[in-house]
Motif scaffolding. Structure first.
Motif, PDB file in Angstrom:
ATOM      1  N   PRO A 110       4.494  -1.476   6.710  1.00  0.00           N
ATOM      2  CA  PRO A 110       3.646  -1.049   5.594  1.00  0.00           C
ATOM      3  C   PRO A 110       2.723  -2.143   5.066  1.00  0.00           C
ATOM      4  O   PRO A 110       1.655  -1.832   4.535  1.00  0.00           O
ATOM      5  CB  PRO A 110       4.658  -0.614   4.528  1.00  0.00           C
ATOM      6  CG  PRO A 110       5.864  -0.224   5.291  1.00  0.00           C
ATOM      7  CD  PRO A 110       5.900  -1.139   6.484  1.00  0.00           C
ATOM      8  N   TYR A 111       3.106  -3.383   5.198  1.00  0.00           N
ATOM      9  CA  TYR A 111       2.230  -4.470   4.749  1.00  0.00           C
ATOM     10  C   TYR A 111       0.900  -4.427   5.485  1.00  0.00           C
ATOM     11  O   TYR A 111      -0.159  -4.566   4.885  1.00  0.00           O
ATOM     12  CB  TYR A 111       2.914  -5.824   4.979  1.00  0.00           C
ATOM     13  CG  TYR A 111       2.012  -7.006   4.751  1.00  0.00           C
ATOM     14  CD1 TYR A 111       1.712  -7.427   3.468  1.00  0.00           C
ATOM     15  CD2 TYR A 111       1.459  -7.697   5.819  1.00  0.00           C
ATOM     16  CE1 TYR A 111       0.886  -8.518   3.249  1.00  0.00           C
ATOM     17  CE2 TYR A 111       0.632  -8.782   5.616  1.00  0.00           C
ATOM     18  CZ  TYR A 111       0.344  -9.190   4.331  1.00  0.00           C
ATOM     19  OH  TYR A 111      -0.476 -10.256   4.119  1.00  0.00           O
ATOM     20  N   TYR A 112       0.946  -4.231   6.790  1.00  0.00           N
ATOM     21  CA  TYR A 112      -0.284  -4.204   7.575  1.00  0.00           C
ATOM     22  C   TYR A 112      -1.033  -2.893   7.407  1.00  0.00           C
ATOM     23  O   TYR A 112      -2.257  -2.878   7.303  1.00  0.00           O
ATOM     24  CB  TYR A 112       0.029  -4.434   9.061  1.00  0.00           C
ATOM     25  CG  TYR A 112       0.605  -5.793   9.324  1.00  0.00           C
ATOM     26  CD1 TYR A 112      -0.182  -6.920   9.224  1.00  0.00           C
ATOM     27  CD2 TYR A 112       1.941  -5.947   9.664  1.00  0.00           C
ATOM     28  CE1 TYR A 112       0.340  -8.178   9.458  1.00  0.00           C
ATOM     29  CE2 TYR A 112       2.475  -7.200   9.902  1.00  0.00           C
ATOM     30  CZ  TYR A 112       1.668  -8.308   9.797  1.00  0.00           C
ATOM     31  OH  TYR A 112       2.190  -9.538  10.020  1.00  0.00           O
ATOM     32  N   VAL A 113      -0.314  -1.788   7.361  1.00  0.00           N
ATOM     33  CA  VAL A 113      -0.961  -0.478   7.285  1.00  0.00           C
ATOM     34  C   VAL A 113      -1.556  -0.237   5.906  1.00  0.00           C
ATOM     35  O   VAL A 113      -2.688   0.217   5.778  1.00  0.00           O
ATOM     36  CB  VAL A 113       0.039   0.633   7.654  1.00  0.00           C
ATOM     37  CG1 VAL A 113      -0.579   2.008   7.460  1.00  0.00           C
ATOM     38  CG2 VAL A 113       0.520   0.461   9.074  1.00  0.00           C
ATOM     39  N   ASN A 114      -0.811  -0.532   4.864  1.00  0.00           N
ATOM     40  CA  ASN A 114      -1.272  -0.230   3.509  1.00  0.00           C
ATOM     41  C   ASN A 114      -2.057  -1.376   2.885  1.00  0.00           C
ATOM     42  O   ASN A 114      -3.206  -1.210   2.492  1.00  0.00           O
ATOM     43  CB  ASN A 114      -0.083   0.134   2.616  1.00  0.00           C
ATOM     44  CG  ASN A 114       0.636   1.361   3.103  1.00  0.00           C
ATOM     45  OD1 ASN A 114       0.024   2.271   3.645  1.00  0.00           O
ATOM     46  ND2 ASN A 114       1.934   1.389   2.939  1.00  0.00           N
ATOM     47  N   TYR A 115      -1.461  -2.538   2.774  1.00  0.00           N
ATOM     48  CA  TYR A 115      -2.074  -3.641   2.039  1.00  0.00           C
ATOM     49  C   TYR A 115      -3.261  -4.251   2.781  1.00  0.00           C
ATOM     50  O   TYR A 115      -4.358  -4.361   2.237  1.00  0.00           O
ATOM     51  CB  TYR A 115      -1.024  -4.709   1.737  1.00  0.00           C
ATOM     52  CG  TYR A 115      -1.591  -5.910   1.032  1.00  0.00           C
ATOM     53  CD1 TYR A 115      -1.939  -5.851  -0.312  1.00  0.00           C
ATOM     54  CD2 TYR A 115      -1.804  -7.102   1.720  1.00  0.00           C
ATOM     55  CE1 TYR A 115      -2.473  -6.939  -0.959  1.00  0.00           C
ATOM     56  CE2 TYR A 115      -2.341  -8.195   1.078  1.00  0.00           C
ATOM     57  CZ  TYR A 115      -2.677  -8.114  -0.257  1.00  0.00           C
ATOM     58  OH  TYR A 115      -3.217  -9.194  -0.884  1.00  0.00           O
ATOM     59  N   ARG A 116      -3.052  -4.664   4.031  1.00  0.00           N
ATOM     60  CA  ARG A 116      -4.116  -5.348   4.765  1.00  0.00           C
ATOM     61  C   ARG A 116      -5.298  -4.435   5.060  1.00  0.00           C
ATOM     62  O   ARG A 116      -6.448  -4.852   4.999  1.00  0.00           O
ATOM     63  CB  ARG A 116      -3.580  -5.937   6.070  1.00  0.00           C
ATOM     64  CG  ARG A 116      -2.572  -7.061   5.914  1.00  0.00           C
ATOM     65  CD  ARG A 116      -3.185  -8.270   5.260  1.00  0.00           C
ATOM     66  NE  ARG A 116      -4.258  -8.810   6.058  1.00  0.00           N
ATOM     67  CZ  ARG A 116      -4.247  -9.976   6.663  1.00  0.00           C
ATOM     68  NH1 ARG A 116      -3.212 -10.745   6.560  1.00  0.00           N
ATOM     69  NH2 ARG A 116      -5.275 -10.373   7.362  1.00  0.00           N
TER      70      ARG A 116
ATOM     71  N   GLU B  70      -7.207  -4.059   1.870  1.00  0.00           N
ATOM     72  CA  GLU B  70      -7.904  -5.309   1.603  1.00  0.00           C
ATOM     73  C   GLU B  70      -9.215  -5.359   2.389  1.00  0.00           C
ATOM     74  O   GLU B  70     -10.259  -5.770   1.869  1.00  0.00           O
ATOM     75  CB  GLU B  70      -6.985  -6.465   1.983  1.00  0.00           C
ATOM     76  CG  GLU B  70      -7.471  -7.821   1.586  1.00  0.00           C
ATOM     77  CD  GLU B  70      -6.444  -8.883   1.933  1.00  0.00           C
ATOM     78  OE1 GLU B  70      -6.132  -9.674   1.045  1.00  0.00           O
ATOM     79  OE2 GLU B  70      -5.963  -8.909   3.096  1.00  0.00           O
ATOM     80  N   LYS B  71      -9.174  -4.906   3.637  1.00  0.00           N
ATOM     81  CA  LYS B  71     -10.377  -4.867   4.469  1.00  0.00           C
ATOM     82  C   LYS B  71     -11.390  -3.865   3.923  1.00  0.00           C
ATOM     83  O   LYS B  71     -12.581  -4.161   3.825  1.00  0.00           O
ATOM     84  CB  LYS B  71     -10.001  -4.492   5.899  1.00  0.00           C
ATOM     85  CG  LYS B  71     -11.162  -4.501   6.857  1.00  0.00           C
ATOM     86  CD  LYS B  71     -10.784  -3.990   8.228  1.00  0.00           C
ATOM     87  CE  LYS B  71      -9.740  -4.852   8.871  1.00  0.00           C
ATOM     88  NZ  LYS B  71      -9.439  -4.448  10.252  1.00  0.00           N
ATOM     89  N   VAL B  72     -10.918  -2.675   3.536  1.00  0.00           N
ATOM     90  CA  VAL B  72     -11.811  -1.654   2.992  1.00  0.00           C
ATOM     91  C   VAL B  72     -12.460  -2.155   1.708  1.00  0.00           C
ATOM     92  O   VAL B  72     -13.667  -1.985   1.507  1.00  0.00           O
ATOM     93  CB  VAL B  72     -11.047  -0.328   2.744  1.00  0.00           C
ATOM     94  CG1 VAL B  72     -11.871   0.636   1.915  1.00  0.00           C
ATOM     95  CG2 VAL B  72     -10.651   0.298   4.065  1.00  0.00           C
TER      96      VAL B  72
END
Length: 120
Positions: free
Chosen positions: A79-85, A88-90
């Protein structure tokens, strides 16, 4: 994607054929940038399917959950990569679009020059 050009000047002699390959950079985020361009509303509906691994997630090293997942997790479904990162990119692209709109709004209407056509 590689593009190949054939520089064969001598049609009768195929042994003199030379091939050059040119690589062009393809931005993997270009579709995201294009979707954000001139958007007024962005709805995020992201999610992931990742089963919790009780032994490795809780029992083996339980204190790792207090550290940054970059240091201990390489699973792209986390979830860190799917949701947060991803958000952050968007948000980075949304801020760039906002700066572009501010530049267009600040330009004098009589000018209509290159700033209105510029994409940040």
């Amino acid at each position: 994607l590689p593009t190949t050009t054939n520089n064969n000047n001598n049609i009768n002699n195929p042994q003199t054929e030379t091939t050059t390959t040119a690589y062009s950079y393809i931005n993997p985020n270009q579709s995201l940038i294009d979707a954000i361009h001139n958007s007024t509303v962005i709805i995020s509906a992201v999610g992931t399917v990742r089963r919790t691994l009780p032994f490795t997630d809780y029992l083996l090293t339980p204190w790792r959950i207090f550290r940054n997942p970059n240091t201990w997790c390489t699973d792209a479904r986390h979830p860190y990569y799917v949701n947060y990162r991803s958000m952050e990119k968007v948000l980075g692209y949304v801020e760039a679009e906002h700066r572009r709109r501010l530049l267009v709004a600040a330009e004098p209407e009589s000018g209509g020059g290159t700033v209105a056509k510029m994409r940040i």
